[in-house]
Design an enzyme around this catalytic site. Sequence first.
Site, PDB file in Angstrom:
ATOM      1  N   ALA A 174      56.198   5.106  47.975  1.00 48.08           N
ATOM      2  CA  ALA A 174      56.057   4.269  47.296  1.00 48.08           C
ATOM      3  C   ALA A 174      56.905   2.995  47.261  1.00 48.08           C
ATOM      4  O   ALA A 174      58.127   3.538  48.171  1.00 48.08           O
ATOM      5  CB  ALA A 174      56.004   4.531  45.606  1.00 48.08           C
ATOM      6  N   GLY A 177      55.587   9.005  47.850  1.00 43.07           N
ATOM      7  CA  GLY A 177      54.470   8.993  47.029  1.00 43.07           C
ATOM      8  C   GLY A 177      53.595   9.612  48.644  1.00 43.07           C
ATOM      9  O   GLY A 177      52.257  10.224  48.378  1.00 43.07           O
ATOM     10  N   GLU A 190      53.699  13.076  48.275  1.00 41.70           N
ATOM     11  CA  GLU A 190      52.217  13.358  47.762  1.00 41.70           C
ATOM     12  C   GLU A 190      51.190  12.734  47.104  1.00 41.70           C
ATOM     13  O   GLU A 190      49.477  13.068  47.361  1.00 41.70           O
ATOM     14  CB  GLU A 190      52.214  12.681  45.605  1.00 41.70           C
ATOM     15  CG  GLU A 190      53.351  12.529  45.016  1.00 41.70           C
ATOM     16  CD  GLU A 190      54.414  11.250  44.466  1.00 41.70           C
ATOM     17  OE1 GLU A 190      54.802  10.465  44.728  1.00 41.70           O
ATOM     18  OE2 GLU A 190      54.927  11.726  42.977  1.00 41.70           O
ATOM     19  N   GLU A 226      62.614  11.618  44.525  1.00 38.61           N
ATOM     20  CA  GLU A 226      62.615  10.291  43.847  1.00 38.61           C
ATOM     21  C   GLU A 226      63.944   9.875  42.863  1.00 38.61           C
ATOM     22  O   GLU A 226      64.379   9.232  42.523  1.00 38.61           O
ATOM     23  CB  GLU A 226      61.476  10.471  42.677  1.00 38.61           C
ATOM     24  CG  GLU A 226      60.345   9.987  43.479  1.00 38.61           C
ATOM     25  CD  GLU A 226      59.059  10.193  44.116  1.00 38.61           C
ATOM     26  OE1 GLU A 226      59.894  11.780  44.410  1.00 38.61           O
ATOM     27  OE2 GLU A 226      58.278  10.592  44.704  1.00 38.61           O
TER      28      GLU A 226
HETATM   29  C1  HXC Z   1      60.510   0.329  51.005  1.00 42.04           C
HETATM   30  C2  HXC Z   1      61.130   1.004  52.581  1.00 42.04           C
HETATM   31  C3  HXC Z   1      60.651   2.826  52.630  1.00 42.04           C
HETATM   32  C4  HXC Z   1      59.873   2.504  50.998  1.00 42.04           C
HETATM   33  C5  HXC Z   1      61.588   2.336  54.303  1.00 42.04           C
HETATM   34  N1  HXC Z   1      61.180   1.207  54.190  1.00 42.04           N
HETATM   35  N2  HXC Z   1      61.107   3.467  53.349  1.00 42.04           N
HETATM   36  N3  HXC Z   1      60.511   0.049  52.451  1.00 42.04           N
HETATM   37  N4  HXC Z   1      59.793   1.770  50.572  1.00 42.04           N
HETATM   38  N5  HXC Z   1      60.007   3.928  50.708  1.00 42.04           N
HETATM   39  C6  HXC Z   1      61.890  -0.200  55.706  1.00 42.04           C
HETATM   40  C7  HXC Z   1      63.302   0.022  55.617  1.00 42.04           C
HETATM   41  O1  HXC Z   1      63.895  -0.809  54.048  1.00 42.04           O
HETATM   42  C8  HXC Z   1      62.651  -0.867  56.295  1.00 42.04           C
HETATM   43  O2  HXC Z   1      63.223  -2.091  56.158  1.00 42.04           O
HETATM   44  C9  HXC Z   1      62.140  -0.344  57.124  1.00 42.04           C
HETATM   45  O3  HXC Z   1      61.199   0.543  56.364  1.00 42.04           O
HETATM   46  C10 HXC Z   1      63.146   0.612  58.401  1.00 42.04           C
HETATM   47  O4  HXC Z   1      63.179   2.101  57.529  1.00 42.04           O
HETATM   48  P1  HXC Z   1      64.793   2.655  57.731  1.00 42.04           P
HETATM   49  O5  HXC Z   1      65.327   2.648  56.569  1.00 42.04           O
HETATM   50  O6  HXC Z   1      66.032   1.527  58.572  1.00 42.04           O
HETATM   51  O7  HXC Z   1      64.690   3.963  58.423  1.00 42.04           O
HETATM   52  P2  HXC Z   1      65.300   5.024  59.121  1.00 42.04           P
HETATM   53  O8  HXC Z   1      67.350   4.439  59.023  1.00 42.04           O
HETATM   54  O9  HXC Z   1      65.243   5.429  60.577  1.00 42.04           O
HETATM   55  O10 HXC Z   1      65.507   6.009  58.301  1.00 42.04           O
HETATM   56  C11 HXC Z   1      63.730   6.763  57.666  1.00 42.04           C
HETATM   57  C12 HXC Z   1      63.944   6.722  56.279  1.00 42.04           C
HETATM   58  C13 HXC Z   1      64.322   6.221  54.927  1.00 42.04           C
HETATM   59  C14 HXC Z   1      64.353   7.889  55.882  1.00 42.04           C
HETATM   60  C15 HXC Z   1      62.583   7.267  55.953  1.00 42.04           C
HETATM   61  O11 HXC Z   1      63.473   4.834  55.032  1.00 42.04           O
HETATM   62  C16 HXC Z   1      63.946   6.617  53.290  1.00 42.04           C
HETATM   63  O12 HXC Z   1      64.967   7.225  53.132  1.00 42.04           O
HETATM   64  N6  HXC Z   1      63.551   5.323  53.585  1.00 42.04           N
HETATM   65  C17 HXC Z   1      63.451   6.045  51.364  1.00 42.04           C
HETATM   66  C18 HXC Z   1      62.223   7.237  51.554  1.00 42.04           C
HETATM   67  C19 HXC Z   1      61.507   7.374  50.032  1.00 42.04           C
HETATM   68  O13 HXC Z   1      63.015   7.542  48.374  1.00 42.04           O
HETATM   69  N7  HXC Z   1      60.827   7.068  49.247  1.00 42.04           N
HETATM   70  C20 HXC Z   1      60.525   7.550  47.691  1.00 42.04           C
HETATM   71  C21 HXC Z   1      60.200   6.590  47.545  1.00 42.04           C
HETATM   72  S1  HXC Z   1      60.086   6.844  44.971  1.00 42.04           S
HETATM   73  P3  HXC Z   1      63.805  -3.354  56.898  1.00 42.04           P
HETATM   74  O14 HXC Z   1      63.713  -4.434  56.547  1.00 42.04           O
HETATM   75  O15 HXC Z   1      65.621  -2.575  56.543  1.00 42.04           O
HETATM   76  O16 HXC Z   1      63.904  -2.915  58.153  1.00 42.04           O
HETATM   77  C22 HXC Z   1      58.799   7.178  45.329  1.00 42.04           C
HETATM   78  C23 HXC Z   1      57.937   7.309  44.005  1.00 42.04           C
HETATM   79  C24 HXC Z   1      56.260   7.574  43.917  1.00 42.04           C
HETATM   80  O17 HXC Z   1      57.398   7.388  46.479  1.00 42.04           O
HETATM   81  C25 HXC Z   1      56.280   7.850  42.562  1.00 42.04           C
HETATM   82  C26 HXC Z   1      56.258   5.933  42.096  1.00 42.04           C
HETATM   83  C27 HXC Z   1      55.298   6.191  40.735  1.00 42.04           C
END
Ligand code: HXC
Length: 260
Positions: free
Chosen positions: A66, A111, A114, A134
């Site tokens: 998400a 997400g 999911e 999360e």
């Molecule tokens: C918003 C995101 C994102 C996310 C990546 N980006 N994941 N933006 N939401 N979930 C963005 C980054 O901010 C970055 O933007 C660009 O995408 C590239 O990502 P990087 O982090 O620079 O890439 P990298 O270093 O290769 O790392 C890849 C990654 C990392 C390991 C996947 O991006 C990451 O950990 N993302 C978050 C994963 C996560 O925690 N997902 C769960 C979210 S909670 P910029 O602008 O800097 O280029 C969830 C809850 C669901 O899903 C239920 C809700 C009710």
Amino acid sequence: MAEVNVRVQVEGPFATVMVDRPKSLNALDSRTLQELEKAAAGLAGREDLRGVIVTGAGEKAFVAGADIAEMMEMDADRARHFGALGQRVMDVIAALPVPVVAAVNGFALGGGCELALACDFIYASENARFGLPEVSLGVVPGFGGTQRLTRLVGRARAKELIFTGDVIDAAKAKEIGLVLEVVPLPQLLGQARSALERIGKKGPLAIRRAKEAIDRGADLELADGLTIERKVFADLFDSADRREGMKAFLEKRPPVFTGR
Ligand code: HXC
């Protein structure tokens, strides 16, 4: 609403739904969730459809979760609505009457994992990574992960993944039963298409009813699930496809199913 983050391509009886939001690694913001819901609802009504592939654009991410930037500003009330929207989208996808294959082509986190779990089964590329991280953000999975992952891999594995937030590779995901097959990235969509093509040669009504029996029965007592199976089995005897399938076998020729 101009649709830019979700692309639907229909080729013959098969549809591919692609999340395409590369600047955020295909992360699901409200708008993308709404587009996904609309795409799935549109496919739900198509009688000619025989299968769906869900995938992500690019070579790095299926869906990285998400959208964290959008969630950052939410209070509990907005989060409740956002969670409900995400759960509804996953439910609409899970309830599609035809087989839905997730082709996971990179990160499937939060997400994104999911979304894959809402599909009937998951194929992954070698570079795919799965996780429900999360708790690293101080929250819990909210688009069905605590429920669907648990039902698929069991309580202990689900708890390990959700409590640690560990990100696992495709081989490990296969080992725990989250993923069925792992292939090189260039072969991923072909692998998914090949499964749908094999399924597409079978009786379409039988496939729909098999999906219904499995999904309605899976969380019931065995006896109640068997009741559903008996009804589905008997219902199909009134179909033209059933007569054609059996007749074709006896006449030693391939069947020509009509979906009726
Ligand atoms: C918003 C995101 C994102 C996310 C990546 N980006 N994941 N933006 N939401 N979930 C963005 C980054 O901010 C970055 O933007 C660009 O995408 C590239 O990502 P990087 O982090 O620079 O890439 P990298 O270093 O290769 O790392 C890849 C990654 C990392 C390991 C996947 O991006 C990451 O950990 N993302 C978050 C994963 C996560 O925690 N997902 C769960 C979210 S909670 P910029 O602008 O800097 O280029 C969830 C809850 C669901 O899903 C239920 C809700 C009710």
